[in-house]
Design a protein around this motif. Structure first.
Motif, mmCIF file in Angstrom:
data_model
loop_
_atom_site.group_PDB
_atom_site.id
_atom_site.type_symbol
_atom_site.label_atom_id
_atom_site.label_comp_id
_atom_site.label_asym_id
_atom_site.label_seq_id
_atom_site.Cartn_x
_atom_site.Cartn_y
_atom_site.Cartn_z
ATOM 1 N N THR A 36 7.716 -19.320 8.909
ATOM 2 C CA THR A 36 8.763 -18.685 9.707
ATOM 3 C C THR A 36 8.425 -17.229 9.994
ATOM 4 N N ARG A 37 7.892 -16.543 9.000
ATOM 5 C CA ARG A 37 7.592 -15.115 9.162
ATOM 6 C C ARG A 37 6.291 -14.884 9.924
ATOM 7 N N THR A 63 16.964 -16.714 6.707
ATOM 8 C CA THR A 63 15.774 -16.708 7.560
ATOM 9 C C THR A 63 16.039 -17.503 8.830
ATOM 10 N N ALA A 69 10.348 -13.440 0.005
ATOM 11 C CA ALA A 69 9.603 -12.594 0.950
ATOM 12 C C ALA A 69 8.437 -11.907 0.255
ATOM 13 N N LEU A 126 8.861 -20.366 4.454
ATOM 14 C CA LEU A 126 9.132 -18.971 4.796
ATOM 15 C C LEU A 126 7.899 -18.305 5.387
ATOM 16 N N TYR A 127 6.728 -18.610 4.838
ATOM 17 C CA TYR A 127 5.497 -18.051 5.401
ATOM 18 C C TYR A 127 5.363 -18.470 6.863
ATOM 19 N N THR A 163 5.564 -14.365 -0.182
ATOM 20 C CA THR A 163 4.794 -14.615 1.031
ATOM 21 C C THR A 163 3.957 -13.404 1.428
ATOM 22 N N ASP A 164 4.486 -12.202 1.229
ATOM 23 C CA ASP A 164 3.683 -11.002 1.482
ATOM 24 C C ASP A 164 2.468 -10.974 0.555
#
Length: 315
Positions: free
Chosen positions: A130-131, A231, A94, A127-128, A97-98
């Motif tokens: 998905t978020r 996730t 996370a 993940l990017y 990706t932030d």
């Protein structure tokens, strides 16, 4: 070919391995850390490369420059890798990706993005998406890692690798013959690259600090995979998975006793996993890439990577 925007060398470097500046790119401050980013080309969506473990952004220069003929094309070093600042422990998925999201905004590279993730970088790319699904135009995943990887592998292989401890097995300093082997492999992969890029990359890849970057991630892999399991499902974005079907010399250099038959089973399991991953979205496809192994897919088969990028941009 369209007019190209290109970052210039920054002229300074936090690289404690050599103290020399990076050959391409400039620094941006994100979260109090300096991150190296290099861009070429213009247009949208921007293609953004997410390196694998032990790799750096500039390792993908050969494909990044060709993608820049189509649109904005970006490579970067995340915290703890390459020429970017380092931390005591790897960032969580996370946090990665932030950090990437903040970096792209700071560098004035607007969404949407076509994310090209390799190995561990494939986890971050997924993940990017998905978020931040509204910021992702598509995904190209090059021989990506996955939280279900071990479930598709032969039991003997997972037990062997689970028992391997880099702290116990690796010497404090790699012998000269190992350094020479790595130097030769990188030189072979980048034989036709510009000298100023090739020589700088090779020298850093054989430095003790960079060599250990990949191995230092090994104890954290289960933590990364657990994070991915928590996730949500991958959103319905266009997806092309590229599965390397061969065993390259980089793989052979780090074998821990795996037989050829076990490695062949690994490739078959990886293919089945990637088939399932591609089938998890409506516009997913798994392409089998011959002539390249896990570490060398972007060097040995840049044509396959670029074709996947072109196809997604065309959609």
């Amino acid at each position: 070919m369209q007019d190209q925007m290109r970052d210039q060398p920054s002229g300074d470097s936090p690289d404690t391995a050599t103290g020399a500046p990076p050959p391409l790119g400039r620094y941006y401050e994100v979260g109090g850390r300096r991150l190296l980013l290099h861009r070429s080309g213009t247009g949208s969506p921007a293609v953004v490369f997410l390196p694998g473990g032990g790799a750096v952004g500039l390792d993908y220069w050969n494909v990044q420059e060709r993608a820049a003929e189509l649109t904005t094309s970006v490579i970067y070093d995340r915290t703890g890798t390459g020429w970017s600042d380092r931390t005591d422990a790897p960032l969580t998925c996370a946090e990665v990706t932030d950090e990437l999201r903040d970096l792209l905004r700071t560098a004035d590279i607007p969404a949407p993005y076509l994310l090209v993730g390799h190995s561990l970088g494939g986890l971050y790319a997924r993940l990017y998406a998905t978020r931040f699904p509204n910021e992702v135009a598509g995904l190209v995943l090059m021989d990506t890692d996955h939280e279900d990887y071990d479930a598709y592998m032969p039991r003997q292989l997972t037990e062997m690798r689970g028992a391997w401890d880099p702290d116990q097995e690796l010497p404090d300093e790699l012998p000269e013959e190992a350094v020479a082997l790595y130097r030769g492999l990188f030189a072979q992969m980048m034989a036709d690259w510009p000298e100023e890029i090739r020589d700088s990359l090779i020298e850093r890849h054989v430095s003790p600090e960079w060599i250990m970057d990949g191995y230092e991630l090994v104890p954290y892999r289960d933590r990364f995979l657990d994070e991915m399991r928590r996730t949500g499902p991958l959103p319905d974005v266009p997806l092309i998975v590229l599965t390397a079907m061969d065993i390259d010399d980089f793989k052979k250099a780090v074998l821990i006793g795996e037989s050829e038959s076990l490695l062949a089973e690994e490739i078959d399991g990886k293919r089945r996993l990637h088939d399932a991953l591609a089938a998890s979205v409506r516009r997913g496809e798994n392409r089998l890439v011959d002539g390249a192994g896990h570490a060398s897919i972007h060097w040995r088969r840049p044509d396959a990577v670029l074709q996947a990028i072109q196809d997604l941009l065309g959609r």
